[in-house]
Design a protein around this motif. Sequence first.
Motif, PDB file in Angstrom:
ATOM      1  N   PHE A  79      18.310  44.267   2.114  1.00  0.00           N
ATOM      2  CA  PHE A  79      16.966  43.936   2.598  1.00  0.00           C
ATOM      3  C   PHE A  79      17.073  43.088   3.862  1.00  0.00           C
ATOM      4  O   PHE A  79      16.309  43.243   4.797  1.00  0.00           O
ATOM      5  CB  PHE A  79      16.178  43.137   1.553  1.00  0.00           C
ATOM      6  N   LYS A  80      18.046  42.181   3.849  1.00  0.00           N
ATOM      7  CA  LYS A  80      18.187  41.294   5.003  1.00  0.00           C
ATOM      8  C   LYS A  80      18.536  42.090   6.254  1.00  0.00           C
ATOM      9  O   LYS A  80      18.080  41.779   7.343  1.00  0.00           O
ATOM     10  CB  LYS A  80      19.255  40.234   4.740  1.00  0.00           C
ATOM     11  N   ASP A  81      19.353  43.143   6.086  1.00  0.00           N
ATOM     12  CA  ASP A  81      19.703  43.985   7.239  1.00  0.00           C
ATOM     13  C   ASP A  81      18.451  44.579   7.862  1.00  0.00           C
ATOM     14  O   ASP A  81      18.298  44.617   9.081  1.00  0.00           O
ATOM     15  CB  ASP A  81      20.632  45.135   6.813  1.00  0.00           C
ATOM     16  N   GLY A  82      17.556  45.074   6.989  1.00  0.00           N
ATOM     17  CA  GLY A  82      16.310  45.676   7.480  1.00  0.00           C
ATOM     18  C   GLY A  82      15.504  44.648   8.253  1.00  0.00           C
ATOM     19  O   GLY A  82      14.998  44.922   9.347  1.00  0.00           O
ATOM     20  N   LEU A  83      15.399  43.454   7.702  1.00  0.00           N
ATOM     21  CA  LEU A  83      14.602  42.403   8.361  1.00  0.00           C
ATOM     22  C   LEU A  83      15.231  42.005   9.689  1.00  0.00           C
ATOM     23  O   LEU A  83      14.550  41.800  10.691  1.00  0.00           O
ATOM     24  CB  LEU A  83      14.484  41.179   7.447  1.00  0.00           C
ATOM     25  N   GLN A  84      16.571  41.951   9.679  1.00  0.00           N
ATOM     26  CA  GLN A  84      17.257  41.592  10.922  1.00  0.00           C
ATOM     27  C   GLN A  84      17.037  42.663  11.995  1.00  0.00           C
ATOM     28  O   GLN A  84      16.788  42.358  13.159  1.00  0.00           O
ATOM     29  CB  GLN A  84      18.746  41.434  10.647  1.00  0.00           C
ATOM     30  N   MET A  85      17.072  43.910  11.551  1.00  0.00           N
ATOM     31  CA  MET A  85      16.862  44.999  12.508  1.00  0.00           C
ATOM     32  C   MET A  85      15.465  44.897  13.124  1.00  0.00           C
ATOM     33  O   MET A  85      15.285  45.102  14.331  1.00  0.00           O
ATOM     34  CB  MET A  85      17.015  46.329  11.783  1.00  0.00           C
ATOM     35  N   LEU A  86      14.477  44.538  12.283  1.00  0.00           N
ATOM     36  CA  LEU A  86      13.113  44.383  12.799  1.00  0.00           C
ATOM     37  C   LEU A  86      13.046  43.256  13.819  1.00  0.00           C
ATOM     38  O   LEU A  86      12.403  43.394  14.862  1.00  0.00           O
ATOM     39  CB  LEU A  86      12.158  44.069  11.648  1.00  0.00           C
ATOM     40  N   GLU A  87      13.730  42.156  13.507  1.00  0.00           N
ATOM     41  CA  GLU A  87      13.728  41.031  14.444  1.00  0.00           C
ATOM     42  C   GLU A  87      14.349  41.445  15.775  1.00  0.00           C
ATOM     43  O   GLU A  87      13.819  41.152  16.845  1.00  0.00           O
ATOM     44  CB  GLU A  87      14.521  39.850  13.867  1.00  0.00           C
ATOM     45  N   GLU A  88      15.479  42.155  15.682  1.00  0.00           N
ATOM     46  CA  GLU A  88      16.174  42.535  16.921  1.00  0.00           C
ATOM     47  C   GLU A  88      15.334  43.515  17.744  1.00  0.00           C
ATOM     48  O   GLU A  88      15.194  43.368  18.946  1.00  0.00           O
ATOM     49  CB  GLU A  88      17.537  43.154  16.586  1.00  0.00           C
ATOM     50  N   ALA A  89      14.759  44.500  17.048  1.00  0.00           N
ATOM     51  CA  ALA A  89      13.996  45.520  17.779  1.00  0.00           C
ATOM     52  C   ALA A  89      12.760  44.906  18.418  1.00  0.00           C
ATOM     53  O   ALA A  89      12.444  45.185  19.581  1.00  0.00           O
ATOM     54  CB  ALA A  89      13.593  46.646  16.829  1.00  0.00           C
TER      55      ALA A  89
END
Length: 594
Positions: free
Chosen positions: A7-17
């Motif tokens: 889940f954290k990966d998904g959230l991190q990807m959103l932050e980066e994008a």
Amino acid sequence: MATINEFKDGLQMLEEATGDAERIQEQVLGQILKRNAGTEYLSQYLNGKTDMVLFKKNVPIVTYEDIKPYIDRIANGETSNILVAEPIVEFHRSSGTSGGQPKLIPATAEISNLGALYFTLIASVMNKHSLEIEACELGLTYSYFIYRHFGNLYQAGKRLEFMFVKEDSETPSGLKARSSSTSFYKDDRFRKVVSKHSTSPIEAILCSDTNQSMYCQLLTGLIKRDEVVSVASAFATVVLRAIKFLEDHWKELCSNIRSGEISDWITDSGCKDALSSIMKPNPQLADSIQNICSCKSWEGIIQKLWPKAKFINAVTTGVMSQYVETLEFYGGGLPLVSVFYACSEAFCGINLEPLTGPSHVSYTFIPNMAYFEFLPLNKDSLTIAQEDIETKPVDLVHVMLDQYYELLVTSVAGLYRYKVGDVLKVTGFHNSTPQFQFVERQNVILSIHTDKTSEEDLLKAVTEAKTLLEPLGFFSRGYTSYADLSSIPGHYVIFWELKAKEENDNLELDPKIMAECCYRMEESLGYIYRSNRKQNAIEALEIRVVKQGSFDELMDYYVSQGTSMTQYKTPSCIMSKEAIKILDSKVMAKFFSP
Ligand code: AMP
């Protein structure tokens, strides 16, 4: 089950994008042009070049009607690369929102990969917020709670999510034409994981008889009621349809649960197989459900039947906002969550704060999903701003706070500067990416004379009238409208399905109050409408109250015409004579503005 890390990966990807939106958008457009500059469509404007400035200068802004001839040629057997270099694998049928005709939108393998990514990102956001609720219930801070779970497998519980498919149809060239949700549910990736997250068996989801499918999804949802942590459907209409279905079938469902036998009319072999593995006589469960459902009032029924549910996850923005009070009534105060904004043309935005109330929902655009542009609109009339000057669309990162825009999409699947037909308002930014409130469908207009009433105007008018009925214990189960021009001058007709909060099928409506509702609606409509009324260019607004279940029949009608039930949105305004006939045959009473 997923790990907290996933889940954290998904959230991190959103932050980066969202932090790098400008570069990602350029990259998306650059790739689309590089791949597709040689297609018949783009080469007429770009001459094989991949220059982004040229793209904006030369490629026209189009509607579906403009590109339909290209789509028809592909549907009839010509090669996909008229529009797009990557092969078109199927067409997605849009629901024909607001009474329009269903459209065929090209889809490629990359579109389904983007869809998988989009839904993973949504799951990350939802899981974060489910964990937050759980942490709060345990009296822990979110970060401590995460710390304790870190790296552990986390089972977020199951959704009772109502999902429906429509049978695929084929274009003359043999390509499948189906709704994007049907395509998603039939994808192997979905089949593999659905049982982990949802109580609905895949066999029931894939059953194209919506009644059998609904029955089985409700039955399994009731049998597994202690596992259900959210009740969901893509759009609010379907949760309400499920409640109506439950009203009509709860006795039969209880009797099936009591005996462990399923009703004879469930003949679909997939549904039967899926149910046979979980059905066993359970009189105790049947008794508890019966006790709950036989209550006079169904206020809070969702919470009573599914006591572990933490929220109702279904879009309640745009035209769906008419159902907020009704869902709140049945949900007994459960938060309403609208998490996605997407269309057959593209996956667009995610609500990063899903627990905010329906009237404050904003969707943060996801820069990797497509190339987005925004046509500025005039705030008051929601027409293109400064009609005399050629209005230029702006890029995602250049939209301005509080400004209204019409969305344009350039997709990886052959849509270039395509008008989706939605009006959005900028409400803020997450990192460098704008967040939008969904305002309305463009061009849904009631008009008799010089008046123009949009979807949002009508919603406001109905909301105004509702304030007179709510204190009397009535709520709305749906409304729609049409401009009746059969006599001169013409007038607005509002079809309205009302229900008493206490169980009572005999609606006793006070004619004076209903006439006042008509008047309130008129008062709420724009200045031009009211001056037309004063000059008798428009006749008195009429409310036609229709019988219980009429809006379900309207939905059935549109589903029979090709719309997917999962993606169905009640049209604010109907043009179809057939649809008007259906509602007219259900009218219980008519009221006019004094
Ligand atoms: P379809 O392509 O048939 O699924 O319909 C897509 C349309 O549904 C969009 O263009 C919007 O008009 C509407 N829609 C999708 N998501 C939302 C949302 N979150 N709020 C309001 N309307 C929505």
